[in-house]
Scaffold this motif. Sequence first.
Motif, PDB file in Angstrom:
ATOM      1  N   HIS A 176      -7.268 -39.922  32.229  1.00  0.00           N
ATOM      2  CA  HIS A 176      -7.509 -38.481  32.240  1.00  0.00           C
ATOM      3  C   HIS A 176      -8.826 -38.130  32.926  1.00  0.00           C
ATOM      4  N   LEU A 177      -9.744 -39.106  33.029  1.00  0.00           N
ATOM      5  CA  LEU A 177     -10.984 -38.816  33.763  1.00  0.00           C
ATOM      6  C   LEU A 177     -10.711 -38.698  35.258  1.00  0.00           C
ATOM      7  N   ALA A 180      -8.910 -35.521  36.043  1.00  0.00           N
ATOM      8  CA  ALA A 180      -9.794 -34.358  36.109  1.00  0.00           C
ATOM      9  C   ALA A 180     -10.423 -34.258  37.489  1.00  0.00           C
ATOM     10  N   ARG A 194     -17.445 -41.596  42.098  1.00  0.00           N
ATOM     11  CA  ARG A 194     -18.207 -40.723  41.216  1.00  0.00           C
ATOM     12  C   ARG A 194     -17.720 -40.747  39.775  1.00  0.00           C
ATOM     13  N   VAL A 195     -16.488 -41.162  39.546  1.00  0.00           N
ATOM     14  CA  VAL A 195     -15.977 -41.141  38.178  1.00  0.00           C
ATOM     15  C   VAL A 195     -15.639 -42.546  37.680  1.00  0.00           C
ATOM     16  N   LEU A 197     -16.101 -45.765  38.998  1.00  0.00           N
ATOM     17  CA  LEU A 197     -17.128 -46.812  39.011  1.00  0.00           C
ATOM     18  C   LEU A 197     -18.258 -46.547  38.014  1.00  0.00           C
ATOM     19  N   GLN A 293     -19.075 -46.304  26.607  1.00  0.00           N
ATOM     20  CA  GLN A 293     -18.743 -44.873  26.588  1.00  0.00           C
ATOM     21  C   GLN A 293     -17.748 -44.574  25.485  1.00  0.00           C
ATOM     22  N   ARG A 294     -17.930 -43.420  24.907  1.00  0.00           N
ATOM     23  CA  ARG A 294     -16.875 -42.923  24.019  1.00  0.00           C
ATOM     24  C   ARG A 294     -16.020 -42.000  24.872  1.00  0.00           C
ATOM     25  N   TYR A 295     -14.749 -42.203  24.858  1.00  0.00           N
ATOM     26  CA  TYR A 295     -13.906 -41.303  25.654  1.00  0.00           C
ATOM     27  C   TYR A 295     -13.146 -40.365  24.726  1.00  0.00           C
TER      28      TYR A 295
END
Lengths: 295, 336, 284
Positions: A176-177, A180, A194-195, A197, A293-295
Amino acid sequence: MIKQMDASQLRSRMNRRVRANTVWKTIFLLATLFGLFVLAILIIRVVSQGASWIDMDFLTGRLSTDAERAGIMGALLGTVWVMFVVIPVTLIIGVGTAIYLELYAKKGKFQSFIETNISNLAGVPSIVYGLLGLTVFVRLADLGNVVLAGGLTLALLVLPILIVSAQEAIRAVPAHLSEASYGMGATKWQTIRRVVLPAALPSILTGSILALSRAIGETAPLTVLGIPALLIPFPEGLFDTFTALPMQIYYWTLDSSLVAEYANLAAATIIVLLVLLFVLNSVAIFIRNKFQQRY
Amino acid sequence: MYALILCWVQMLEGVTGEMQKNSEVRHGESLNVSEMIAQNKNKKSISNLVEKLIPTFLFLLALITVLTTLGILYTLLSQAIEFFKQVPIWEFFTGTVLKPLSQNPEFGILPLISGTLISTFIAMLVAGPIGLMSAVYLSEYASDNVRRVLKPMLEILAGIPTIVYGFFAFTFVTPLIREIWPDVGATNILSPGLVMGVMIIPMIASLSEDAMTSVPNAMREGSLAMGATKLETTFKVVIPAAFSGIIASFVLGISRAIGETMIVTIASGSSKNFTFDITQSMQTMTAYIVEVSGGEAPAGSTIYYSLYAVALTLFVFTLIMNLLARYVSRKFREEY
Amino acid sequence: MSTLANSKMSVQLQSKESTANEQMETSNSNVETSGIVYDTKDLNLWYSETHALKDINLSIHEKEVTAIIGPSGCGKSTYIKTLNRMVELVPGVQTTGTISYKNKNILDKSFKVEDLRTQVGMVFQKPNPFPKSIYENIVYGPKIHGIRNKKVLDEIVETSLRGAYIWDEVKDRLNENAYGLSGGQQQRLCIARALAVQPDVILMDEPTSALDPKSTLKIEELVQELKKDYSIIIVTHNMQQAARISDRTAFFLNGEVVEYDETDTIFTNPSDSRTEDYISGRFG
C-alpha cells in the motif's frame, strides 16, 4: 477407561510414559545447551590464552618473527582495505539484483532461473570461490594477490547472502505504500527510490553487515589466492599486497608447533577478530531495532 | 555506479529546482501547482531517460550472479580438462595413491574422498542428533522466553569464523583427546570432525526447527487430546510430518561439512594415506586445494591442474547435495 | 503527431456529444447537467482468465460525487482502479473498450499513466501515509514532479492540509512521523496528500471502511466540501454513505453496471429489481 486394559496396568504405563517425557525433555535441553557449552569453553580458552598478549604494541605493531614484538596492524589494515572493496561492490550488485528480481523481472522462467542460480551459489564452498578469484582476478586479470583481487573474491562469495536478505527487505515493504506513490503519479523508479528503498533500508543494512562479517572471517579463499603472512609493508591502496586477520591467525596456528608463543598470538588475534565481529553484529541489531518501521 | 547515477539524478533535479525558483517569484500570491507541474513535465526528458535505462542497468547487475556461476564452471572445467589430458580420468577417480610431489607423481583422488567423507561422517554424528534434539527442544518444549534467549545464542555459534574453530580443534580438542586416547596423532581427522560437528549444530537445529514449527498445531492437538505425551506427539506426529524438512537440513549439513576447509586444513594435517583410521592425519579435498595452491604450484604443471580436478569433484559433490536438499524440501512443502 | 491527436480528439468529441445526448434523453434529469469528466465506453477487463468488468458504459460528471456500490467482488474497486490505471499493477490485466478522460482515451498505451495519476488523485481503503513526517508526506507529490522551492512547498503543505480540514490538528507537528496520527487523521492526511498536486478528480476506494463512525463522518463532510472544486468518485460498501454524500450512484453486480442514475432515483425508485433487492438488503 479402555475396557480391554487393566486399570492398574494402564496407570503404571501412564506413569512410565510421563516419566519418559520428563527425562527426554531434560536430554533435549542438555543437547541444546551442549553447543553453548562448547562455545563457552572456546571463548574462555581463547581469552585466557590471548588476552594478556593484547596491548597497544600488539594492535599497532608490525609483524615480527619475534613473538614478543609481533603486531597485527598490517593484518588489521588489510582487513579494512578489503572491506572497502567488499562493501560497495556487494551493496551495488546485491541491492540492484534484489530490486531487479523483486520489482522489475517478470515472474517466469528467467526470474526463477536467476533465483535458483543464486541459491546454488550460496551453497558453493568458499574455497571454490578462491579458485575462481585465483584464476580470474589474480592470473587472468593479472592483478596479483592484491587488495582488489581479495576484495572482489570475497564480494562474490557473500553476494548471494546479501541478495537474499535485500530481497526479503524489499518484499517486506507493504504494497500500500508503493500504491500511494503510484497513485500520486510517481514513476516506477521514483517510487522505488523514494518509498521502497528508504523503507527497506534498515533491513538491507542489517543484512549487509551480516554479509560483511561473513567476509571478514573468511579464510579459505584467501589461502588459495596466496595471501602471505610475511613481513610486507602496510597496504596503502587497492593494488597493494596485503594480509588479513584470519590469515594471520591461520599462519600463527600452523606455526605454533614450532614456536609455542605463536598460539598465544593466534588467540590474541582471534579475540580482536571476534570483538570486531561482535561490534558489527551489535550495530546490525541496533539498526534493526531502532529503525524498524511500523506500518 | 548506482550511487553515481543517483547523485547525478539528484544534481539534475537540483538544477531544475533552481530554474523553478526563478519562475516562482513572478507567480506571486495565487499558487497554481498543476500548472507548475505541467511546466516541469517538459524538463523531465532526462528523468524519462533514467526511467528507461534503470531496468536495463539492474538487469545487467542481476546477470553478474549468472556470470559468477559461468566463471566457476569455466574455471573448473577448462583447467580440469587440461589435467585429464595428463592423467586419465579413470586413474584419477579410482586411484588410491596420491603422491603429487614425488618423482613419479600419482594422482588418485580416493584418499581425499575418504578423508572428506570420514570427517563429514564424524561431524554428522555430532551435529545430526544434537541438532535435531535442539530443534525438538526449541520447537516443542521451550517457552517463548527461553527460545528467545537460546536461539540467538546458538546463532552466535554459527557466526564464528571457521578459522577460530580450526584453532580450537588444533590447540585444545586434539590435546584433550590425546590425554584420553594417546594413540591419536597430533594431527588427526577425529578432532576436526568433532569440532566441525559443533559448528554445524546451529544450522541443523534452526532448519529442522523451521520444519517442525510449520507443522500445523491442529496435528499436535489431535495427538495431545488423545492423551499422548509431548514426547510421543513429537516422535509420532511432529517428526514424521516434518521429516522431509529435517532430511533437507541434514543434507545441507553434509554439504556444509564437505565444503568446510580451515578446520580440517589446520587440525588434520596433510597426510595423503588411503586409510579409515580416524586417529590418523587425513587430507580432505578442500585441504588439498589449500595445500597445493598455497605451495605456489607453478601454473601449467600437472599438480597445478590437479587442483581444479579436485575442486570440480568437490563442486559436484556439494551441488548434488544442495539440489537434493532443495528437492526434498520442496516435496515437503507440498504436503500441507 | 498533432494531426493525429486532433483527429482522435474530434472522434472523442463526437462520441462525447452523442453520449451526452443519450444521457439527456434517457434520464429525466432535474440536476443541472454539468460537463462529463470520464466517459467509459464498452469497457471489458480480464484478470488473466477472470472476466472482471463486462461492457461498462458510464459517464461521470464534473464536480459531482459519484458513488459506486455493489456487493464484494462485483468489480467496483476494479473499475475505480481502472480510472487511474492502478489496476495495471496486477500482472496479466487486459482491457478492451475506451475510457475518455478530458477527451483522451486513457487506456491507450501512449497515454502516460504518470500524467493521468497526477491529474487524478486516489485515496485508498486503508490509510497509507508514508513512514515519514507529515510535511514530507504532503510534499511527496509536488517533489516528484519537480517542485523544489521551499517557500512554494510550505505553501502547498498549508493549502492542502487546510483543504483536507486537518491543518489545525497538525500545524504544530508537521515534522512528526505521520504514523503518530489516528486512523481518521491519517486518512485525511492522505486526502491532503492527494490534494497537494491539485488534481481534477479524486478517486476514493472505500475510504472509510477502516475508520470509526466519528472519523467516517468527518471524511463524509470533507467530501461534501471537496466536490466544489473536484470531481469525486467514491467506491463504498455502505449504502447509507452513498445515499448521504453522492449525487449519482452506479450499482455494480458481477462486473456489470445494473443501474446508474441520480442517487435519489436509485434509492427511492430503482428501475431494476436487482438494485431494489440489493438496496433493501436482500443480498450482498
